[in-house]
Design an enzyme around this catalytic site. Structure first.
Site, PDB file in Angstrom:
ATOM      1  N   SER A   8       4.562  11.581  33.194  1.00 49.35           N
ATOM      2  CA  SER A   8       3.488  11.266  32.253  1.00 49.35           C
ATOM      3  C   SER A   8       3.006   9.847  32.521  1.00 49.35           C
ATOM      4  O   SER A   8       3.775   8.888  32.388  1.00 49.35           O
ATOM      5  CB  SER A   8       4.001  11.366  30.820  1.00 49.35           C
ATOM      6  OG  SER A   8       3.111  10.673  29.966  1.00 49.35           O
ATOM      7  N   HIS A  33       0.941  14.371  34.661  1.00 47.78           N
ATOM      8  CA  HIS A  33       0.754  14.698  33.239  1.00 47.78           C
ATOM      9  C   HIS A  33      -0.105  13.606  32.602  1.00 47.78           C
ATOM     10  O   HIS A  33       0.229  12.421  32.650  1.00 47.78           O
ATOM     11  CB  HIS A  33       2.117  14.807  32.555  1.00 47.78           C
ATOM     12  CG  HIS A  33       2.058  15.277  31.138  1.00 47.78           C
ATOM     13  ND1 HIS A  33       1.899  16.603  30.804  1.00 47.78           N
ATOM     14  CD2 HIS A  33       2.116  14.607  29.962  1.00 47.78           C
ATOM     15  CE1 HIS A  33       1.888  16.730  29.480  1.00 47.78           C
ATOM     16  NE2 HIS A  33       1.998  15.515  28.946  1.00 47.78           N
ATOM     17  N   ASP A  35      -1.867  12.318  29.258  1.00 44.65           N
ATOM     18  CA  ASP A  35      -1.831  12.403  27.798  1.00 44.65           C
ATOM     19  C   ASP A  35      -3.092  11.826  27.173  1.00 44.65           C
ATOM     20  O   ASP A  35      -3.377  10.644  27.324  1.00 44.65           O
ATOM     21  CB  ASP A  35      -0.610  11.639  27.266  1.00 44.65           C
ATOM     22  CG  ASP A  35       0.686  12.384  27.519  1.00 44.65           C
ATOM     23  OD1 ASP A  35       0.781  13.567  27.128  1.00 44.65           O
ATOM     24  OD2 ASP A  35       1.602  11.792  28.124  1.00 44.65           O
ATOM     25  N   MET A  37      -4.925  10.963  23.722  1.00 46.50           N
ATOM     26  CA  MET A  37      -4.683  10.756  22.284  1.00 46.50           C
ATOM     27  C   MET A  37      -5.905  10.112  21.647  1.00 46.50           C
ATOM     28  O   MET A  37      -6.550   9.261  22.262  1.00 46.50           O
ATOM     29  CB  MET A  37      -3.468   9.849  22.099  1.00 46.50           C
ATOM     30  CG  MET A  37      -2.213  10.359  22.795  1.00 46.50           C
ATOM     31  SD  MET A  37      -0.807   9.304  22.437  1.00 46.50           S
ATOM     32  CE  MET A  37       0.446  10.063  23.478  1.00 46.50           C
ATOM     33  N   HIS A  66      -2.910  17.006  28.702  1.00 49.89           N
ATOM     34  CA  HIS A  66      -2.306  17.340  27.398  1.00 49.89           C
ATOM     35  C   HIS A  66      -3.193  16.718  26.332  1.00 49.89           C
ATOM     36  O   HIS A  66      -3.161  15.509  26.109  1.00 49.89           O
ATOM     37  CB  HIS A  66      -0.875  16.773  27.372  1.00 49.89           C
ATOM     38  CG  HIS A  66      -0.184  16.903  26.057  1.00 49.89           C
ATOM     39  ND1 HIS A  66       1.009  16.271  25.769  1.00 49.89           N
ATOM     40  CD2 HIS A  66      -0.507  17.615  24.934  1.00 49.89           C
ATOM     41  CE1 HIS A  66       1.382  16.572  24.533  1.00 49.89           C
ATOM     42  NE2 HIS A  66       0.485  17.370  24.007  1.00 49.89           N
ATOM     43  N   MET A  68      -4.191  15.721  22.827  1.00 50.77           N
ATOM     44  CA  MET A  68      -3.727  15.476  21.458  1.00 50.77           C
ATOM     45  C   MET A  68      -4.935  14.925  20.714  1.00 50.77           C
ATOM     46  O   MET A  68      -4.982  13.748  20.340  1.00 50.77           O
ATOM     47  CB  MET A  68      -2.551  14.489  21.472  1.00 50.77           C
ATOM     48  CG  MET A  68      -1.266  15.097  22.027  1.00 50.77           C
ATOM     49  SD  MET A  68      -0.059  13.880  22.584  1.00 50.77           S
ATOM     50  CE  MET A  68      -0.641  13.635  24.265  1.00 50.77           C
ATOM     51  N   MET A 137       7.045  20.593  22.601  1.00 53.63           N
ATOM     52  CA  MET A 137       7.244  19.160  22.365  1.00 53.63           C
ATOM     53  C   MET A 137       8.674  18.929  21.882  1.00 53.63           C
ATOM     54  O   MET A 137       9.118  19.545  20.909  1.00 53.63           O
ATOM     55  CB  MET A 137       6.279  18.640  21.290  1.00 53.63           C
ATOM     56  CG  MET A 137       4.803  18.638  21.655  1.00 53.63           C
ATOM     57  SD  MET A 137       4.376  17.735  23.149  1.00 53.63           S
ATOM     58  CE  MET A 137       4.923  16.069  22.750  1.00 53.63           C
ATOM     59  N   GLY A 142       2.544  11.359  20.321  1.00 49.91           N
ATOM     60  CA  GLY A 142       1.898  10.086  20.007  1.00 49.91           C
ATOM     61  C   GLY A 142       2.415   8.905  20.809  1.00 49.91           C
ATOM     62  O   GLY A 142       1.670   7.966  21.060  1.00 49.91           O
ATOM     63  N   GLY A 144       5.361   7.417  23.985  1.00 51.29           N
ATOM     64  CA  GLY A 144       6.404   7.613  24.980  1.00 51.29           C
ATOM     65  C   GLY A 144       7.694   6.962  24.492  1.00 51.29           C
ATOM     66  O   GLY A 144       7.705   6.253  23.486  1.00 51.29           O
ATOM     67  N   ASP A 175       8.172  18.435  26.855  1.00 53.25           N
ATOM     68  CA  ASP A 175       7.571  17.099  26.859  1.00 53.25           C
ATOM     69  C   ASP A 175       8.199  16.222  25.783  1.00 53.25           C
ATOM     70  O   ASP A 175       8.080  16.516  24.594  1.00 53.25           O
ATOM     71  CB  ASP A 175       6.055  17.244  26.612  1.00 53.25           C
ATOM     72  CG  ASP A 175       5.291  15.938  26.736  1.00 53.25           C
ATOM     73  OD1 ASP A 175       5.896  14.904  27.012  1.00 53.25           O
ATOM     74  OD2 ASP A 175       4.052  15.986  26.541  1.00 53.25           O
ATOM     75  N   GLY A 176       8.865  15.150  26.229  1.00 53.70           N
ATOM     76  CA  GLY A 176       9.386  14.155  25.307  1.00 53.70           C
ATOM     77  C   GLY A 176      10.878  13.924  25.443  1.00 53.70           C
ATOM     78  O   GLY A 176      11.680  14.836  25.230  1.00 53.70           O
ATOM     79  N   GLY A 197       8.036  10.552  31.091  1.00 50.74           N
ATOM     80  CA  GLY A 197       7.235   9.334  31.168  1.00 50.74           C
ATOM     81  C   GLY A 197       8.104   8.123  31.405  1.00 50.74           C
ATOM     82  O   GLY A 197       8.266   7.657  32.537  1.00 50.74           O
TER      83      GLY A 197
HETATM   84  C1  DX5 Z   1       4.038  12.095  23.838  1.00 54.23           C
HETATM   85  C2  DX5 Z   1       3.470  12.518  25.170  1.00 54.23           C
HETATM   86  C3  DX5 Z   1       4.455  12.524  26.267  1.00 54.23           C
HETATM   87  C4  DX5 Z   1       5.082  11.197  26.556  1.00 54.23           C
HETATM   88  C5  DX5 Z   1       6.480  11.463  26.992  1.00 54.23           C
HETATM   89  O1  DX5 Z   1       3.108  12.393  22.851  1.00 54.23           O
HETATM   90  O2  DX5 Z   1       2.905  13.813  25.093  1.00 54.23           O
HETATM   91  O3  DX5 Z   1       3.893  13.096  27.435  1.00 54.23           O
HETATM   92  O4  DX5 Z   1       4.438  10.471  27.555  1.00 54.23           O
HETATM   93  O5  DX5 Z   1       7.116  10.258  27.176  1.00 54.23           O
HETATM   94  P1  DX5 Z   1       8.683  10.161  27.378  1.00 54.23           P
HETATM   95  O6  DX5 Z   1       9.022  10.956  28.594  1.00 54.23           O
HETATM   96  O7  DX5 Z   1       8.894   8.691  27.570  1.00 54.23           O
HETATM   97  O8  DX5 Z   1       9.323  10.707  26.141  1.00 54.23           O
HETATM   98 ZN    ZN Z   2       2.315  14.882  26.964  1.00 53.72          ZN
END
Ligand code: DX5
Ligand code: ZN
Length: 222
Positions: A8, A33, A35, A37, A66, A68, A137, A142, A144, A175-176, A197
């Site tokens: 990510s 990936h 993200d 937001m 992705h 959001m 998820m 929101g 990382g 993811d997460g 990420g």
């Molecule tokens: C969170 C994102 C993730 C995030 C994951 O809302 O969708 O893609 O970047 O980050 P890590 O791997 O650090 O949890």
């Molecule tokens: Zn994501």
């Protein structure tokens, strides 16, 4: 089982994003990936189609967008034109889930449905025949760097069961909070595509980190 690692870029250094994308793909990433937001559906604000378009020429790796954001429909063609390969969205962010899936497919992209930690898998009941990816998820969306929520393992097992019963080739992404030390457990629960990420971009040697993740996954094949 084919496993895919999807770094990510949320945790990348945005001051040199192009270079980061190229480094992580050279280090063995299968997908990028991306993200998105909007400070409305989630309490953070990141990047849009312009940035997707800017990184598109830098790599052949599929861009896994992705979303959001709420609403979702209007922005979908923009991401398709910007070179996205996969576009996933949260069912709560769409008024008409089947229509949103159709919009993504009409644009020639693969479509994914994303499930927040407390969102039931019921949204799959009538659309599993149309989607290409289910994204579970394992943190609240929101940010990382959050901790993996263990209940996601149960949900992955349930989602894997539904996918197997469908007989379709649907990717199961997580993811997460995925890291070297839990990726094997997450794979055992049924995931085949792993977003990471901070676990990748927070290290100095991306290749060593991705290789270590693959080594963990490799142990499962015996
Ligand atoms: C969170 C994102 C993730 C995030 C994951 O809302 O969708 O893609 O970047 O980050 P890590 O791997 O650090 O949890
Ligand atoms: Zn994501």
């Amino acid at each position: 089982m084919t496993y895919r690692i999807a770094p990510s870029i949320l945790s990348a250094n945005f001051g040199k994003l192009g270079e980061e994308v190229q480094s992580v793909v050279a280090a063995g990433a299968d997908l990028v990936h991306f993200d998105v937001m909007d400070n409305h559906y989630v309490p953070n604000l990141t990047v849009g189609p312009l940035v997707c378009e800017a990184i598109r020429p830098l790599t052949k790796a599929p861009i896994d967008v992705h979303l959001m954001v709420k609403p979702v429909d209007r922005i979908i063609p923009d991401f398709a034109k910007a070179g996205a390969n996969i576009i996933s969205f949260h069912p709560e962010a769409s008024e008409h889930i089947d229509r949103t899936i159709g919009l993504i497919k009409d644009q020639g992209c693969k479509a994914g449905l994303v499930f927040n930690p407390a969102t039931p898998l019921d949204y799959l009941d009538h659309v599993l025949d149309k989607i290409d990816l289910v994204l579970i998820m394992s943190v609240n969306p929101g940010f990382g760097g959050q901790k993996f929520i263990a209940e996601a393992l149960n949900k992955l097992r349930m989602a894997r069961g539904r996918i197997a019963a469908s007989g379709r080739d649907i990717w199961l992404e997580v993811d997460g909070g995925v890291r070297i030390d839990n990726i094997a457990d997450v794979a055992r629960a049924g995931a085949d595509t792993f977003v990471a990420g901070s676990a990748i971009f927070g290290t100095t040697n991306y290749k060593a980190t991705i290789s270590a993740m693959r080594a963990e996954l490799g142990k499962l094949k015996d």
